[in-house]
Design a protein around this motif. Structure first.
Motif, PDB file in Angstrom:
ATOM      1  N   HIS A  94       0.865  -1.188   0.000  1.00 46.36           N
ATOM      2  CA  HIS A  94       0.000   0.000   0.000  1.00 46.36           C
ATOM      3  C   HIS A  94       0.894   1.228   0.000  1.00 46.36           C
ATOM      4  O   HIS A  94       1.561   1.524   0.996  1.00 46.36           O
ATOM      5  CB  HIS A  94      -0.910  -0.016   1.235  1.00 46.36           C
ATOM      6  N   LEU A  95       0.955   1.893  -1.153  1.00 50.82           N
ATOM      7  CA  LEU A  95       1.737   3.125  -1.262  1.00 50.82           C
ATOM      8  C   LEU A  95       0.860   4.257  -0.754  1.00 50.82           C
ATOM      9  O   LEU A  95      -0.116   4.635  -1.393  1.00 50.82           O
ATOM     10  CB  LEU A  95       2.168   3.352  -2.717  1.00 50.82           C
ATOM     11  N   ASP A  96       1.202   4.768   0.411  1.00 50.73           N
ATOM     12  CA  ASP A  96       0.364   5.728   1.125  1.00 50.73           C
ATOM     13  C   ASP A  96       0.985   7.116   1.078  1.00 50.73           C
ATOM     14  O   ASP A  96       2.182   7.275   1.331  1.00 50.73           O
ATOM     15  CB  ASP A  96       0.216   5.268   2.581  1.00 50.73           C
ATOM     16  N   GLY A  97       0.157   8.083   0.751  1.00 51.33           N
ATOM     17  CA  GLY A  97       0.647   9.455   0.741  1.00 51.33           C
ATOM     18  C   GLY A  97      -0.490  10.434   0.590  1.00 51.33           C
ATOM     19  O   GLY A  97      -1.605  10.060   0.221  1.00 51.33           O
ATOM     20  N   PRO A  98      -0.212  11.689   0.875  1.00 53.06           N
ATOM     21  CA  PRO A  98      -1.250  12.702   0.766  1.00 53.06           C
ATOM     22  C   PRO A  98      -1.637  12.957  -0.699  1.00 53.06           C
ATOM     23  O   PRO A  98      -0.846  12.738  -1.623  1.00 53.06           O
ATOM     24  CB  PRO A  98      -0.616  13.941   1.391  1.00 53.06           C
ATOM     25  N   MET A  99      -2.856  13.402  -0.865  1.00 53.76           N
ATOM     26  CA  MET A  99      -3.399  13.626  -2.201  1.00 53.76           C
ATOM     27  C   MET A  99      -2.527  14.580  -3.009  1.00 53.76           C
ATOM     28  O   MET A  99      -2.346  14.386  -4.207  1.00 53.76           O
ATOM     29  CB  MET A  99      -4.838  14.147  -2.115  1.00 53.76           C
ATOM     30  N   ASN A 100      -1.946  15.596  -2.366  1.00 59.06           N
ATOM     31  CA  ASN A 100      -1.176  16.571  -3.139  1.00 59.06           C
ATOM     32  C   ASN A 100       0.088  15.954  -3.747  1.00 59.06           C
ATOM     33  O   ASN A 100       0.491  16.320  -4.856  1.00 59.06           O
ATOM     34  CB  ASN A 100      -0.837  17.811  -2.301  1.00 59.06           C
ATOM     35  N   ILE A 101       0.731  15.025  -3.065  1.00 58.16           N
ATOM     36  CA  ILE A 101       1.917  14.368  -3.631  1.00 58.16           C
ATOM     37  C   ILE A 101       1.510  13.508  -4.830  1.00 58.16           C
ATOM     38  O   ILE A 101       2.146  13.543  -5.885  1.00 58.16           O
ATOM     39  CB  ILE A 101       2.649  13.512  -2.569  1.00 58.16           C
ATOM     40  N   ILE A 102       0.440  12.749  -4.660  1.00 56.62           N
ATOM     41  CA  ILE A 102      -0.016  11.883  -5.755  1.00 56.62           C
ATOM     42  C   ILE A 102      -0.497  12.734  -6.929  1.00 56.62           C
ATOM     43  O   ILE A 102      -0.191  12.433  -8.088  1.00 56.62           O
ATOM     44  CB  ILE A 102      -1.100  10.911  -5.254  1.00 56.62           C
ATOM     45  N   ALA A 103      -1.199  13.823  -6.640  1.00 59.43           N
ATOM     46  CA  ALA A 103      -1.658  14.719  -7.710  1.00 59.43           C
ATOM     47  C   ALA A 103      -0.468  15.278  -8.490  1.00 59.43           C
ATOM     48  O   ALA A 103      -0.508  15.346  -9.732  1.00 59.43           O
ATOM     49  CB  ALA A 103      -2.497  15.854  -7.124  1.00 59.43           C
ATOM     50  N   GLY A 104       0.580  15.666  -7.792  1.00 53.75           N
ATOM     51  CA  GLY A 104       1.776  16.183  -8.461  1.00 53.75           C
ATOM     52  C   GLY A 104       2.389  15.157  -9.397  1.00 53.75           C
ATOM     53  O   GLY A 104       2.860  15.499 -10.490  1.00 53.75           O
ATOM     54  N   ARG A 105       2.372  13.895  -8.992  1.00 52.73           N
ATOM     55  CA  ARG A 105       2.925  12.841  -9.846  1.00 52.73           C
ATOM     56  C   ARG A 105       2.026  12.581 -11.049  1.00 52.73           C
ATOM     57  O   ARG A 105       2.510  12.355 -12.161  1.00 52.73           O
ATOM     58  CB  ARG A 105       3.145  11.568  -9.032  1.00 52.73           C
ATOM     59  N   LEU A 106       0.704  12.611 -10.810  1.00 48.58           N
ATOM     60  CA  LEU A 106      -0.230  12.403 -11.915  1.00 48.58           C
ATOM     61  C   LEU A 106      -0.115  13.513 -12.957  1.00 48.58           C
ATOM     62  O   LEU A 106      -0.230  13.259 -14.154  1.00 48.58           O
ATOM     63  CB  LEU A 106      -1.669  12.319 -11.404  1.00 48.58           C
ATOM     64  N   GLU A 107       0.108  14.730 -12.500  1.00 45.04           N
ATOM     65  CA  GLU A 107       0.228  15.861 -13.429  1.00 45.04           C
ATOM     66  C   GLU A 107       1.427  15.704 -14.359  1.00 45.04           C
ATOM     67  O   GLU A 107       1.420  16.197 -15.478  1.00 45.04           O
ATOM     68  CB  GLU A 107       0.345  17.181 -12.662  1.00 45.04           C
ATOM     69  N   LYS A 108       2.457  15.012 -13.906  1.00 42.93           N
ATOM     70  CA  LYS A 108       3.664  14.810 -14.714  1.00 42.93           C
ATOM     71  C   LYS A 108       3.516  13.652 -15.698  1.00 42.93           C
ATOM     72  O   LYS A 108       4.302  13.520 -16.628  1.00 42.93           O
ATOM     73  CB  LYS A 108       4.867  14.539 -13.803  1.00 42.93           C
ATOM     74  N   ARG A 109       2.505  12.814 -15.476  1.00 44.37           N
ATOM     75  CA  ARG A 109       2.301  11.640 -16.327  1.00 44.37           C
ATOM     76  C   ARG A 109       1.699  12.081 -17.666  1.00 44.37           C
ATOM     77  O   ARG A 109       0.749  12.853 -17.694  1.00 44.37           O
ATOM     78  CB  ARG A 109       1.373  10.671 -15.594  1.00 44.37           C
ATOM     79  N   ARG A 110       2.239  11.601 -18.758  1.00 41.77           N
ATOM     80  CA  ARG A 110       1.767  11.973 -20.088  1.00 41.77           C
ATOM     81  C   ARG A 110       1.196  10.752 -20.801  1.00 41.77           C
ATOM     82  O   ARG A 110       1.710   9.647 -20.678  1.00 41.77           O
ATOM     83  CB  ARG A 110       2.911  12.553 -20.930  1.00 41.77           C
ATOM     84  N   GLY A 111       0.135  10.990 -21.558  1.00 44.89           N
ATOM     85  CA  GLY A 111      -0.426   9.936 -22.399  1.00 44.89           C
ATOM     86  C   GLY A 111      -1.190   8.861 -21.661  1.00 44.89           C
ATOM     87  O   GLY A 111      -1.420   7.787 -22.198  1.00 44.89           O
ATOM     88  N   SER A 121     -11.954  10.612  -6.468  1.00 39.35           N
ATOM     89  CA  SER A 121     -12.848   9.442  -6.427  1.00 39.35           C
ATOM     90  C   SER A 121     -12.072   8.200  -5.981  1.00 39.35           C
ATOM     91  O   SER A 121     -12.633   7.325  -5.318  1.00 39.35           O
ATOM     92  CB  SER A 121     -13.509   9.201  -7.786  1.00 39.35           C
ATOM     93  N   GLN A 122     -10.782   8.136  -6.327  1.00 36.74           N
ATOM     94  CA  GLN A 122      -9.985   6.990  -5.882  1.00 36.74           C
ATOM     95  C   GLN A 122      -9.757   7.057  -4.368  1.00 36.74           C
ATOM     96  O   GLN A 122      -9.844   6.042  -3.684  1.00 36.74           O
ATOM     97  CB  GLN A 122      -8.666   6.931  -6.639  1.00 36.74           C
ATOM     98  N   PHE A 123      -9.481   8.234  -3.861  1.00 32.78           N
ATOM     99  CA  PHE A 123      -9.336   8.388  -2.404  1.00 32.78           C
ATOM    100  C   PHE A 123     -10.653   8.069  -1.705  1.00 32.78           C
ATOM    101  O   PHE A 123     -10.656   7.461  -0.636  1.00 32.78           O
ATOM    102  CB  PHE A 123      -8.870   9.806  -2.047  1.00 32.78           C
ATOM    103  N   ASP A 124     -11.778   8.468  -2.299  1.00 31.47           N
ATOM    104  CA  ASP A 124     -13.088   8.186  -1.705  1.00 31.47           C
ATOM    105  C   ASP A 124     -13.384   6.689  -1.670  1.00 31.47           C
ATOM    106  O   ASP A 124     -14.053   6.200  -0.764  1.00 31.47           O
ATOM    107  CB  ASP A 124     -14.201   8.913  -2.481  1.00 31.47           C
ATOM    108  N   THR A 125     -12.896   5.959  -2.662  1.00 28.72           N
ATOM    109  CA  THR A 125     -13.127   4.515  -2.762  1.00 28.72           C
ATOM    110  C   THR A 125     -12.164   3.712  -1.893  1.00 28.72           C
ATOM    111  O   THR A 125     -12.494   2.616  -1.444  1.00 28.72           O
ATOM    112  CB  THR A 125     -12.985   4.070  -4.245  1.00 28.72           C
ATOM    113  N   LEU A 126     -11.006   4.264  -1.629  1.00 30.43           N
ATOM    114  CA  LEU A 126      -9.931   3.528  -0.951  1.00 30.43           C
ATOM    115  C   LEU A 126     -10.347   2.952   0.402  1.00 30.43           C
ATOM    116  O   LEU A 126     -10.877   3.649   1.257  1.00 30.43           O
ATOM    117  CB  LEU A 126      -8.713   4.446  -0.745  1.00 30.43           C
TER     118      LEU A 126
END
Length: 158
Positions: A94-111, A121-126
């Motif tokens: 379980h890779l656990d971290g605050p939403m802002n860290i994960i959001a920052g990584r998602l923003e860098k992901r392309r394609g 919604s993923q945090f709400d489902t977790l």
């Protein structure tokens, strides 16, 4: 580790990808067939004695049961009992971290088909793993080498 690697996102059906691209969260009905496919891959690799890493957002306890036991876990709502089709032995990380860290990584992901707006919604489902599940929790606030070392240590300790 020399293990085979699978990214679960590669196995989403086109309908799931299109839904996420539109910013629509997946539901259990969308995810269960995908998880059953992943279970089949893990079972095949286990049968050939191939150690495997699967990167997967198994957000709910039920999803993790499906990865371990396949479709029968849905019907019984329990892991399979020893016998005909024994459950797979899986260590969940379980890779656990605050939403802002994960959001920052998602923003860098392309394609990728999953937009940033689905993160909430993923945090709400977790449902974070808990006993008696076989898991470790690793903080995403650590460096990548620290994360990898912690996971490798847990695997090597059995």
């Amino acid at each position: 580790l020399g293990w085979k690697f699978y990214d679960a996102d590669d196995y989403h059906p086109l309908e799931n990808k299109k839904k996420m691209e539109k910013g629509i969260p997946l539901n259990d009905e969308d995810r269960i067939p995908w998880l059953c496919t992943l279970h089949d891959i893990l079972r095949r690799e286990d049968a050939s004695r191939q150690d495997t890493v699967l990167a997967c957002s198994a957000l709910k306890k039920m999803y993790r049961r499906v990865l371990i036991s396949g479709a029968s876990a849905i019907k019984s709502n329990q892991p399979e009992q020893p016998g005909e089709n024994p459950a797979l032995k899986i260590l969940f990380v379980h890779l656990d971290g605050p939403m802002n860290i994960i959001a920052g990584r998602l923003e860098k992901r392309r394609g990728h088909f999953m937009p940033l707006k689905l993160l909430k919604s993923q945090f709400d489902t977790l449902e974070p793993p808990s006993a008696p599940e076989n898991f470790i929790t690793v903080s995403l606030e650590k460096s990548l080498p620290e994360i990898v070392a912690e996971i490798e240590s847990a695997i090597l300790q059995g």
